[in-house]
Motif scaffolding. Sequence first.
Motif, mmCIF file in Angstrom:
data_model
loop_
_atom_site.group_PDB
_atom_site.id
_atom_site.type_symbol
_atom_site.label_atom_id
_atom_site.label_comp_id
_atom_site.label_asym_id
_atom_site.label_seq_id
_atom_site.Cartn_x
_atom_site.Cartn_y
_atom_site.Cartn_z
ATOM 1 N N ASP A 1 46.863 37.686 56.470
ATOM 2 C CA ASP A 1 46.801 36.402 57.167
ATOM 3 C C ASP A 1 45.352 35.911 57.168
ATOM 4 O OD1 ASP A 1 47.574 34.229 58.697
ATOM 5 O OD2 ASP A 1 47.350 35.283 60.594
ATOM 6 N N PHE A 2 45.157 34.628 57.427
ATOM 7 C CA PHE A 2 43.792 34.101 57.425
ATOM 8 C C PHE A 2 43.152 34.176 58.811
ATOM 9 C CE2 PHE A 2 40.535 30.768 57.512
ATOM 10 C CZ PHE A 2 39.782 31.144 56.403
ATOM 11 N N VAL A 3 43.854 33.658 59.825
ATOM 12 C CA VAL A 3 43.291 33.616 61.181
ATOM 13 C C VAL A 3 43.713 34.878 61.934
ATOM 14 C CG1 VAL A 3 43.186 32.345 63.347
ATOM 15 C CG2 VAL A 3 43.375 31.101 61.175
ATOM 16 N N MET A 4 42.722 35.752 62.213
ATOM 17 C CA MET A 4 42.984 37.013 62.927
ATOM 18 C C MET A 4 41.763 37.391 63.746
ATOM 19 S SD MET A 4 44.821 39.436 60.055
ATOM 20 C CE MET A 4 43.381 39.374 58.987
ATOM 21 N N PRO A 5 41.925 38.203 64.783
ATOM 22 C CA PRO A 5 40.773 38.681 65.556
ATOM 23 C C PRO A 5 39.971 39.714 64.776
ATOM 24 C CG PRO A 5 42.792 39.717 66.332
ATOM 25 C CD PRO A 5 43.203 38.675 65.335
ATOM 26 N N ARG A 6 38.772 39.982 65.259
ATOM 27 C CA ARG A 6 37.839 40.957 64.671
ATOM 28 C C ARG A 6 37.413 40.520 63.271
ATOM 29 N NH1 ARG A 6 38.523 47.059 65.969
ATOM 30 N NH2 ARG A 6 40.599 47.018 65.004
ATOM 31 N N LEU A 7 38.167 40.840 62.230
ATOM 32 C CA LEU A 7 37.864 40.326 60.890
ATOM 33 C C LEU A 7 38.989 39.389 60.467
ATOM 34 C CD1 LEU A 7 36.634 43.353 58.697
ATOM 35 C CD2 LEU A 7 35.272 41.488 59.633
ATOM 36 N N ASN A 8 38.654 38.134 60.104
ATOM 37 C CA ASN A 8 39.722 37.261 59.606
ATOM 38 C C ASN A 8 40.022 37.597 58.143
ATOM 39 O OD1 ASN A 8 37.857 35.907 57.905
ATOM 40 N ND2 ASN A 8 37.381 34.409 59.504
ATOM 41 N N GLY A 9 40.990 36.906 57.565
ATOM 42 C CA GLY A 9 41.404 37.234 56.215
ATOM 43 C C GLY A 9 40.297 37.086 55.185
ATOM 44 N N PHE A 10 39.471 36.057 55.324
ATOM 45 C CA PHE A 10 38.376 35.829 54.386
ATOM 46 C C PHE A 10 37.331 36.944 54.492
ATOM 47 C CE2 PHE A 10 34.361 33.778 53.140
ATOM 48 C CZ PHE A 10 34.704 33.334 51.863
ATOM 49 N N GLN A 11 36.970 37.296 55.716
ATOM 50 C CA GLN A 11 35.989 38.365 55.918
ATOM 51 C C GLN A 11 36.523 39.708 55.423
ATOM 52 O OE1 GLN A 11 35.739 37.719 60.131
ATOM 53 N NE2 GLN A 11 33.798 36.587 59.996
ATOM 54 N N PHE A 12 37.804 39.953 55.645
ATOM 55 C CA PHE A 12 38.417 41.187 55.165
ATOM 56 C C PHE A 12 38.343 41.262 53.646
ATOM 57 C CE2 PHE A 12 42.293 42.841 53.181
ATOM 58 C CZ PHE A 12 42.194 44.186 53.494
ATOM 59 N N ALA A 13 38.748 40.177 52.981
ATOM 60 C CA ALA A 13 38.757 40.179 51.516
ATOM 61 C C ALA A 13 37.355 40.364 50.949
ATOM 62 C CB ALA A 13 39.377 38.881 51.007
ATOM 63 N N GLN A 14 36.365 39.714 51.543
ATOM 64 C CA GLN A 14 34.989 39.876 51.070
ATOM 65 C C GLN A 14 34.512 41.314 51.252
ATOM 66 O OE1 GLN A 14 32.818 36.697 53.144
ATOM 67 N NE2 GLN A 14 32.504 35.741 51.140
ATOM 68 N N ALA A 15 34.873 41.922 52.387
ATOM 69 C CA ALA A 15 34.479 43.313 52.634
ATOM 70 C C ALA A 15 35.135 44.252 51.628
ATOM 71 C CB ALA A 15 34.866 43.711 54.060
ATOM 72 N N VAL A 16 36.403 43.994 51.293
ATOM 73 C CA VAL A 16 37.096 44.816 50.304
ATOM 74 C C VAL A 16 36.403 44.724 48.951
ATOM 75 C CG1 VAL A 16 39.234 45.016 48.959
ATOM 76 C CG2 VAL A 16 39.346 44.798 51.446
ATOM 77 N N ARG A 17 36.017 43.514 48.558
ATOM 78 C CA ARG A 17 35.384 43.330 47.251
ATOM 79 C C ARG A 17 34.000 43.957 47.176
ATOM 80 N NH1 ARG A 17 39.939 43.100 45.677
ATOM 81 N NH2 ARG A 17 41.036 41.139 45.284
ATOM 82 N N SER A 18 33.395 44.238 48.317
ATOM 83 C CA SER A 18 32.069 44.872 48.310
ATOM 84 C C SER A 18 32.155 46.384 48.111
ATOM 85 C CB SER A 18 31.341 44.581 49.627
ATOM 86 O OG SER A 18 31.969 45.259 50.723
ATOM 87 N N ILE A 19 33.379 46.929 48.123
ATOM 88 C CA ILE A 19 33.593 48.365 47.934
ATOM 89 C C ILE A 19 34.033 48.581 46.487
ATOM 90 C CG2 ILE A 19 34.899 50.375 48.697
ATOM 91 C CD1 ILE A 19 35.319 48.884 51.386
ATOM 92 N N SER A 20 33.261 49.285 45.722
ATOM 93 C CA SER A 20 33.499 49.396 44.282
ATOM 94 C C SER A 20 34.890 49.919 43.953
ATOM 95 C CB SER A 20 32.434 50.297 43.642
ATOM 96 O OG SER A 20 32.449 51.589 44.241
ATOM 97 N N SER A 21 35.390 50.877 44.721
ATOM 98 C CA SER A 21 36.692 51.466 44.412
ATOM 99 C C SER A 21 37.858 50.529 44.735
ATOM 100 C CB SER A 21 36.867 52.772 45.188
ATOM 101 O OG SER A 21 36.808 52.529 46.589
ATOM 102 N N LEU A 22 37.592 49.433 45.460
ATOM 103 C CA LEU A 22 38.661 48.524 45.865
ATOM 104 C C LEU A 22 38.556 47.148 45.220
ATOM 105 C CD1 LEU A 22 38.744 49.336 49.704
ATOM 106 C CD2 LEU A 22 40.281 50.206 47.936
ATOM 107 N N GLN A 23 37.645 46.980 44.292
ATOM 108 C CA GLN A 23 37.421 45.650 43.729
ATOM 109 C C GLN A 23 38.627 45.117 42.958
ATOM 110 O OE1 GLN A 23 33.742 45.929 41.543
ATOM 111 N NE2 GLN A 23 32.483 45.778 43.399
ATOM 112 N N ALA A 24 39.473 46.013 42.449
ATOM 113 C CA ALA A 24 40.647 45.565 41.690
ATOM 114 C C ALA A 24 41.914 45.493 42.545
ATOM 115 C CB ALA A 24 40.879 46.506 40.511
#
Length: 451
Positions: free
Chosen positions: A51-74
Amino acid sequence: MRVLVVDDSATIRRIVSTILKEVGYSVATSPDGADALDRVQREPFDLVLVDFVMPRLNGFQFAQAVRSISSLQALPIVLMSARAESIAERFVTSTGAAAWITKPFTPSTLVAVVESALARSGRLAEPEEDLDDDVAGSGPRSAVQPVPLVSRRVTGAQRAPAQPGEAAARALLPVLESIGLRAAPEALARALAAELTGKVTHELVAAVEDLAGPRAALEGRVEQVGLGEVLQLLALQKQTGVLRVERLGVARARSVALGIRRGRIDGCVGGGFDDGMRLGEFVVVAGGRREDVERVASAPRAAGELLGEALQREGVASAERVAEALDRQSRELAYECLGWTEGRFRFDVGASLVPAQRARLGVASDAVVMEAMRRQDEWRQMRELIPSDDMVLERTAVADLRADPEARAVLEAVDGARSVRALSRALAMRPFELCEALCRLLRANALAVAA
């Protein structure tokens, strides 16, 4: 294949999880982006719906954090949002998301988008065991069953690696066949094999399904998914259609059909109930004369004319009184089926219920659900004092009821001979309101059970 569903709505998590489980996916859930980020680093997943609107980390922040982890970029990420059309392009560009889907969405569209995203990422969709999470229980598999657009499950040992468009082809074929169009899976896959985006898949599936007419978006057992959750989901997604509920296996089978417009209840129709649930009774409760109402109700009417319309035509009840009666009748029917602990339900997207279309009450579903829950609690307490509608009460003492005119009117009608059921009819009161007043009188020692 393992899918993580991330949404701060417990209802959305439950429904999306059940839809995906029904077509063979293993599903886990997270209530916010921070929890989801922790999970994807600890557990293997093949796709994340976020989802996009969520507490703590929203969807955009979550996706950006995932992409910053090399093992999860794909790791394929699919955005779920009511604002998807306005934010999807930036979201996909900034995060490398595989697809997006707009709320509200139908089960078939969800399955098609997930399969398309997995196919484009080169991952195989193989059924696995469910992950026990905050999704409902470990009992029977789906309680909410989507339209089975994926008609055959194919394991990895039986299928070749997915090609672009193949997932959408598999999802579309049963719908095409249902409207008389047939094509070989391979031919349709080739036709769709161009760069299929989540948007194209979403729009294509929705367009073809619309040609097929009204369809069941949800169906299941009341024992496993409460009707309150179903109504809340329909309200959240602003769905339009008819929710039909049946209670079988009792002395008298009962059914309720609820006309839903953009998530709100426009009207209800009941079957198998006693006369107390007829519209005429509610007109009497609203102030109509019983003799006049029964005369109109028993007289023949023109084809398609509803009782409320006939009562207005004959001058027996005003439009305002009929509207009040329709509102109370619909609420009572909804309260009734929301209290059922067994039965089955089915929601047909786009279907219509003529009485609801004409009434257009627009009652908020969440208000009905909350009132039904309150009544269930109250009923349990009241039935300890009034276990049967055949009970007869008598006056025992004079009580000061100046602050409770409703209870005073009920007390005056108690004669030591009438049953609770007879009092309800004589006073033109709904059983729930009458029992509330009787319980207040019993607790005040103004009434007692007749000898």
